[in-house]
Design an enzyme around this catalytic site. Structure first.
Site, mmCIF file in Angstrom:
data_model
loop_
_atom_site.group_PDB
_atom_site.id
_atom_site.type_symbol
_atom_site.label_atom_id
_atom_site.label_comp_id
_atom_site.label_asym_id
_atom_site.label_seq_id
_atom_site.Cartn_x
_atom_site.Cartn_y
_atom_site.Cartn_z
ATOM 1 C CG MET A 101 -11.863 -3.034 4.170
ATOM 2 S SD MET A 101 -10.261 -2.633 3.461
ATOM 3 C CE MET A 101 -9.435 -1.839 4.842
ATOM 4 C CG ASP A 137 -5.140 2.311 0.777
ATOM 5 O OD1 ASP A 137 -6.117 1.574 0.544
ATOM 6 O OD2 ASP A 137 -4.077 1.906 1.299
ATOM 7 C CG MET A 157 -11.337 3.232 1.661
ATOM 8 S SD MET A 157 -9.873 3.103 2.699
ATOM 9 C CE MET A 157 -8.604 3.302 1.475
ATOM 10 C CB SER A 178 -0.911 0.007 1.225
ATOM 11 O OG SER A 178 -1.512 1.284 1.328
ATOM 12 C CG HIS A 226 -3.879 -1.491 -1.838
ATOM 13 N ND1 HIS A 226 -4.978 -2.189 -2.307
ATOM 14 C CD2 HIS A 226 -4.324 -0.786 -0.770
ATOM 15 C CE1 HIS A 226 -6.022 -1.928 -1.550
ATOM 16 N NE2 HIS A 226 -5.661 -1.069 -0.612
ATOM 17 C CG MET A 280 -8.401 7.010 2.636
ATOM 18 S SD MET A 280 -7.546 6.971 4.218
ATOM 19 C CE MET A 280 -6.763 5.364 4.121
ATOM 20 C CG HIS A 334 -9.201 0.282 -0.955
ATOM 21 N ND1 HIS A 334 -8.653 -0.041 0.277
ATOM 22 C CD2 HIS A 334 -10.545 0.300 -0.762
ATOM 23 C CE1 HIS A 334 -9.629 -0.183 1.167
ATOM 24 N NE2 HIS A 334 -10.783 0.020 0.560
ATOM 25 C CG ASP A 385 -6.386 -3.078 2.643
ATOM 26 O OD1 ASP A 385 -5.355 -2.877 3.313
ATOM 27 O OD2 ASP A 385 -6.978 -2.188 2.000
HETATM 28 C C1 DX5 Z 1 -6.682 1.244 5.321
HETATM 29 C C2 DX5 Z 1 -6.141 0.984 3.949
HETATM 30 C C3 DX5 Z 1 -5.059 -0.038 3.920
HETATM 31 C C4 DX5 Z 1 -3.835 0.357 4.684
HETATM 32 C C5 DX5 Z 1 -3.103 -0.888 5.072
HETATM 33 O O1 DX5 Z 1 -7.836 1.989 5.216
HETATM 34 O O2 DX5 Z 1 -7.156 0.535 3.091
HETATM 35 O O3 DX5 Z 1 -4.731 -0.378 2.595
HETATM 36 O O4 DX5 Z 1 -2.973 1.185 3.953
HETATM 37 O O5 DX5 Z 1 -2.096 -0.548 5.951
HETATM 38 P P1 DX5 Z 1 -1.463 -1.621 6.955
HETATM 39 O O6 DX5 Z 1 -0.926 -2.739 6.124
HETATM 40 O O7 DX5 Z 1 -0.417 -0.829 7.659
HETATM 41 O O8 DX5 Z 1 -2.580 -2.077 7.852
HETATM 42 ZN ZN ZN Z 2 -6.578 -0.326 1.124
#
Ligand code: DX5
Ligand code: ZN
Length: 220
Positions: free
Chosen positions: A136, A35, A68, A8, A33, A37, A66, A174
């Protein structure tokens, strides 16, 4: 079953993203990956389209985006320009079937994601429209949280249903993945492992990646 590793980017060094991505290329990972947000669907803001674009233009590692974000259908067209796999949350307020179809129409692989509060069975009806399902194992929003074991029976239930339907769907996990939890998730049926803080911890990135990739050689 082969395991794919998806580090990620959220845990990378944003002042020197290029160096981190080069290392991942050198050590050999399967996906990046990404992320995204929005501060509404999750209580944190990360980054958006410009980072996805910069990554797409500068690495050959396929992007696993991903989302969010609230009502993700509003941004599918834009992210589809840069994503190889484009995923959104079941809980985010878009028409699930229509959004999955749109992602495929735009040439990306579709991924439906569930939060810890959502049961595996809730998304069974959508499996024929998914190329990947993401379970998740933390509340989405932050890296560095602890793995929630309640994700394991969900992986098992999804794997069983995917096999029963004879579908070819990747199962991704994840949140809180490290050398130990990776193995638990793999044994429960996950074949795509996201890892942020574990992979980007200061030293030994190569060994950490190798440790997860070793799972490829273990039989279930
Ligand atoms: C959390 C993200 C994950 C996060 C994972 O909302 O979707 O992808 O970056 O991080 P670790 O591996 O540190 O839990
Ligand atoms: Zn993620």
């Amino acid at each position: 079953m082969l395991v794919k590793l998806a580090p990620s980017v959220l845990s990378a060094n944003f002042f020197d993203l290029k160096a981190d991505v080069k290392k991942l290329e050198e050590y050999g990972v399967d996906l990046l990956h990404v992320d995204v947000m929005d501060g509404i669907f999750v209580p944190n803001i990360s980054f958006g389209i410009p980072i996805a674009k910069a990554l797409k233009e500068n690495t050959n590692i396929p992007l696993d985006v991903h989302l969010m974000i609230d009502r993700p259908h509003r941004y599918i067209k834009e992210f589809a320009k840069y994503a190889d796999i484009l995923g959104f949350h079941y809980e985010a307020g878009s028409d699930v079937a229509e959004t999955l179809k749109e992602i495929r129409t735009l040439g990306c692989k579709s991924c439906l994601t569930i939060k810890p509060c959502t049961a595996a069975e809730d998304i069974f009806e959508f499996l024929p429209l998914c190329d990947m399902v993401l379970v998740m194992s933390v509340e989405p929003g932050f890296g560095g949280q602890s793995f929630m074991p309640s994700a394991l029976p969900k992986l098992q239930a999804l794997k069983k249903e995917i096999d029963r339907l004879g579908l070819d769907i990747d199962l991704e996990i994840d949140g809180g993945i490290n050398g130990e939890t990776a193995e638990l998730a793999y044994k429960a049926g996950a074949n795509v492992l996201v890892a942020g803080s574990y992979v980007f911890a200061k030293e030994e990135m190569a060994q950490r990646i190798a440790k997860i990739k070793e799972l490829r050689y273990n039989e279930l």
